[in-house]
Design a protein around this motif. Structure first.
Motif, PDB file in Angstrom:
ATOM      1  N   GLN A 293       9.612   8.604 -13.167  1.00  0.00           N
ATOM      2  CA  GLN A 293      10.697   7.916 -12.468  1.00  0.00           C
ATOM      3  C   GLN A 293      10.161   6.653 -11.788  1.00  0.00           C
ATOM      4  O   GLN A 293      10.734   5.586 -11.883  1.00  0.00           O
ATOM      5  N   HIS A 294       8.999   6.812 -11.165  1.00  0.00           N
ATOM      6  CA  HIS A 294       8.380   5.690 -10.482  1.00  0.00           C
ATOM      7  C   HIS A 294       7.856   4.671 -11.495  1.00  0.00           C
ATOM      8  O   HIS A 294       8.091   3.478 -11.394  1.00  0.00           O
ATOM      9  N   ALA A 295       7.155   5.180 -12.507  1.00  0.00           N
ATOM     10  CA  ALA A 295       6.496   4.280 -13.466  1.00  0.00           C
ATOM     11  C   ALA A 295       7.498   3.514 -14.319  1.00  0.00           C
ATOM     12  O   ALA A 295       7.282   2.359 -14.657  1.00  0.00           O
ATOM     13  N   LEU A 296       8.598   4.155 -14.649  1.00  0.00           N
ATOM     14  CA  LEU A 296       9.588   3.472 -15.482  1.00  0.00           C
ATOM     15  C   LEU A 296      10.467   2.555 -14.655  1.00  0.00           C
ATOM     16  O   LEU A 296      11.092   1.644 -15.189  1.00  0.00           O
ATOM     17  N   GLY A 297      10.493   2.806 -13.334  1.00  0.00           N
ATOM     18  CA  GLY A 297      11.164   1.887 -12.423  1.00  0.00           C
ATOM     19  C   GLY A 297      12.642   1.711 -12.690  1.00  0.00           C
ATOM     20  O   GLY A 297      13.220   0.675 -12.428  1.00  0.00           O
ATOM     21  N   GLU A 298      13.267   2.719 -13.228  1.00  0.00           N
ATOM     22  CA  GLU A 298      14.698   2.593 -13.533  1.00  0.00           C
ATOM     23  C   GLU A 298      15.435   3.814 -13.015  1.00  0.00           C
ATOM     24  O   GLU A 298      16.370   4.301 -13.626  1.00  0.00           O
ATOM     25  N   GLY A 299      14.935   4.308 -11.888  1.00  0.00           N
ATOM     26  CA  GLY A 299      15.528   5.547 -11.399  1.00  0.00           C
ATOM     27  C   GLY A 299      15.305   6.670 -12.398  1.00  0.00           C
ATOM     28  O   GLY A 299      16.008   7.659 -12.415  1.00  0.00           O
ATOM     29  N   GLY A 300      14.267   6.458 -13.236  1.00  0.00           N
ATOM     30  CA  GLY A 300      13.916   7.507 -14.184  1.00  0.00           C
ATOM     31  C   GLY A 300      14.802   7.514 -15.417  1.00  0.00           C
ATOM     32  O   GLY A 300      14.558   8.237 -16.359  1.00  0.00           O
ATOM     33  N   GLN A 301      15.825   6.686 -15.433  1.00  0.00           N
ATOM     34  CA  GLN A 301      16.731   6.690 -16.581  1.00  0.00           C
ATOM     35  C   GLN A 301      16.132   5.864 -17.700  1.00  0.00           C
ATOM     36  O   GLN A 301      15.818   4.696 -17.510  1.00  0.00           O
ATOM     37  N   ARG A 302      16.005   6.469 -18.830  1.00  0.00           N
ATOM     38  CA  ARG A 302      15.573   5.686 -19.974  1.00  0.00           C
ATOM     39  C   ARG A 302      16.782   4.964 -20.527  1.00  0.00           C
ATOM     40  O   ARG A 302      17.889   5.495 -20.510  1.00  0.00           O
ATOM     41  N   PRO A 303      16.596   3.762 -21.033  1.00  0.00           N
ATOM     42  CA  PRO A 303      17.741   3.100 -21.629  1.00  0.00           C
ATOM     43  C   PRO A 303      18.210   3.882 -22.845  1.00  0.00           C
ATOM     44  O   PRO A 303      17.397   4.505 -23.535  1.00  0.00           O
ATOM     45  N   SER A 304      19.501   3.865 -23.096  1.00  0.00           N
ATOM     46  CA  SER A 304      20.007   4.670 -24.202  1.00  0.00           C
ATOM     47  C   SER A 304      19.672   4.026 -25.542  1.00  0.00           C
ATOM     48  O   SER A 304      19.592   4.689 -26.546  1.00  0.00           O
TER      49      SER A 304
ATOM     50  N   VAL B 169      -5.789   5.370 -22.355  1.00  0.00           N
ATOM     51  CA  VAL B 169      -5.317   5.468 -20.982  1.00  0.00           C
ATOM     52  C   VAL B 169      -4.505   4.207 -20.754  1.00  0.00           C
ATOM     53  O   VAL B 169      -5.005   3.098 -20.969  1.00  0.00           O
ATOM     54  N   THR B 170      -3.257   4.364 -20.366  1.00  0.00           N
ATOM     55  CA  THR B 170      -2.422   3.162 -20.253  1.00  0.00           C
ATOM     56  C   THR B 170      -1.349   3.331 -19.194  1.00  0.00           C
ATOM     57  O   THR B 170      -0.900   4.439 -18.912  1.00  0.00           O
ATOM     58  N   HIS B 171      -0.977   2.192 -18.615  1.00  0.00           N
ATOM     59  CA  HIS B 171       0.177   2.154 -17.712  1.00  0.00           C
ATOM     60  C   HIS B 171       1.407   1.628 -18.431  1.00  0.00           C
ATOM     61  O   HIS B 171       2.463   1.491 -17.821  1.00  0.00           O
ATOM     62  N   GLU B 172       1.245   1.282 -19.697  1.00  0.00           N
ATOM     63  CA  GLU B 172       2.383   0.771 -20.480  1.00  0.00           C
ATOM     64  C   GLU B 172       3.133   1.976 -21.041  1.00  0.00           C
ATOM     65  O   GLU B 172       2.883   2.431 -22.157  1.00  0.00           O
TER      66      GLU B 172
END
Ligand SMILES: Nc1ncnc2c1ncn2[C@@H]1O[C@H](COP(=O)(O)OP(=O)(O)OP(=O)(O)O)[C@@H](O)[C@H]1O
Ligand SMILES: [Mg+2]
Length: 272
Positions: free
Chosen positions: A244-255, A199-202
């Motif tokens: 989207q919230h957890a990644l804190g980047e507007g949901g965009q993953r870095p390419s 279980v992780t938030h990472e």
């Protein structure tokens, strides 16, 4: 043909009083897999882990680990036998403060498994090397950083030679600088083929190391899939909103890879 899963939860329901907390959990883990459970606070993640160890008994459904029907265990002796097979590492490491690091690792194998002191000591020293803390064998927990104590806690779980290990937010209470060294230890375990449920938030760590990821909300599995599928192409709106919230980047993953955590992992690797 896939082999039979090592861990299988089928339609697990659990309520505290009138409050339903798990509402039909199905989850499978093959031996050697790393499976992450992610989801909002209060969605039942820790409760699932506590059911797997037999600390909580569901009102309905089945939980099997290997040949053990966990949900049906009645006697304390059976539960103790189960917990010998299942390592559990929590946010609070709960080391014995009055015992050295080495003794923290030796006490359960001697007292619970009946190992000789010599064998327990040899094992403990090897495990401390594995978590890069061989030089701290004689230290006391209070003399270690949070990340070092958590690595001792992981070594202590391994000292029981469990069939699987459950990790419940083991980095949540750590200073950011020490998170990477703990994650590096867990990553090495998964690479060695230890069966792990985390279980992780990472989120990026979960994506990197997991064979399967489960997203929970309100005591239900909203969806599960490979790490790539769940993080890059979540099917459900709820999963999308959470990520989207957890990644804190507007949901965009870095390419490209290279967010802080992954580069930190490389930097820390196991040389810390
Ligand atoms: N012993 C208990 N008695 C009553 N309610 C409980 C108990 N343990 C957990 N709960 C409730 O069950 C729900 C699920 O809790 P759980 O700890 O499994 O959530 P979680 O997903 O691990 O959350 P977090 O991310 O905050 O750790 C929560 O609403 C919690 O308040
Ligand atoms: Mg929890």
């Amino acid at each position: 043909m896939p082999s039979e899963p090592l861990i299988q939860l089928s339609d697990v329901h659990l309520a505290f009083g009138d409050t339903p907390v798990l509402q039909g959990i199905d989850l499978t883990v093959q031996a050697g897999q790393a499976v992450s459970i992610i989801g909002p606070s209060g969605s039942g993640k820790s409760t699932i882990l506590r059911c797997i160890t037999g600390l909580l008994r569901p009102q309905r459904g089945q939980i099997r680990i290997g040949d053990t029907q966990v949900h049906a265990l009645q006697r304390e002796a059976e539960l103790i036998a189960l917990r010998k097979q299942v390592g559990f590492v929590f946010q609070q490491y709960n080391l014995f403060p009055h015992l050295s690091v080495l003794d923290n690792l030796m006490i359960a194998p001697i007292q619970v498994l009946g190992r000789s002191r010599a064998e327990a000591r040899q094992d403990a020293l090897a495990l401390l090397d594995k978590v890069r803390l061989g030089h701290k064998a004689e230290a006391f927990p209070g003399q270690l950083s949070g990340g070092q104590q958590q690595r001792v806690a992981i070594a202590r779980a391994l000292a029981m030679r469990p069939r699987l290990i459950l990790f419940d937010e083991v980095t949540s209470a750590l200073d950011p600088e020490t998170v990477g060294e703990v994650l590096a230890v867990i990553r090495a375990l998964t690479e060695e083929g230890m069966t792990c449920v985390l279980v992780t938030h990472e989120m990026r760590f979960a994506e990197e190391i997991s064979d399967q990821v489960y997203f929970t909300e309100n005591g239900r599995i909203v969806e599960h899939g490979s790490a790539e599928q769940l993080f890059r192409a979540p099917r459900h709106e709820r999963t999308q909103a959470f990520l989207q919230h957890a990644l804190g980047e507007g949901g965009q993953r870095p390419s490209r890879p290279g967010p802080d955590l992954l580069s930190n992992l490389g930097r820390y690797s196991l040389s810390v």
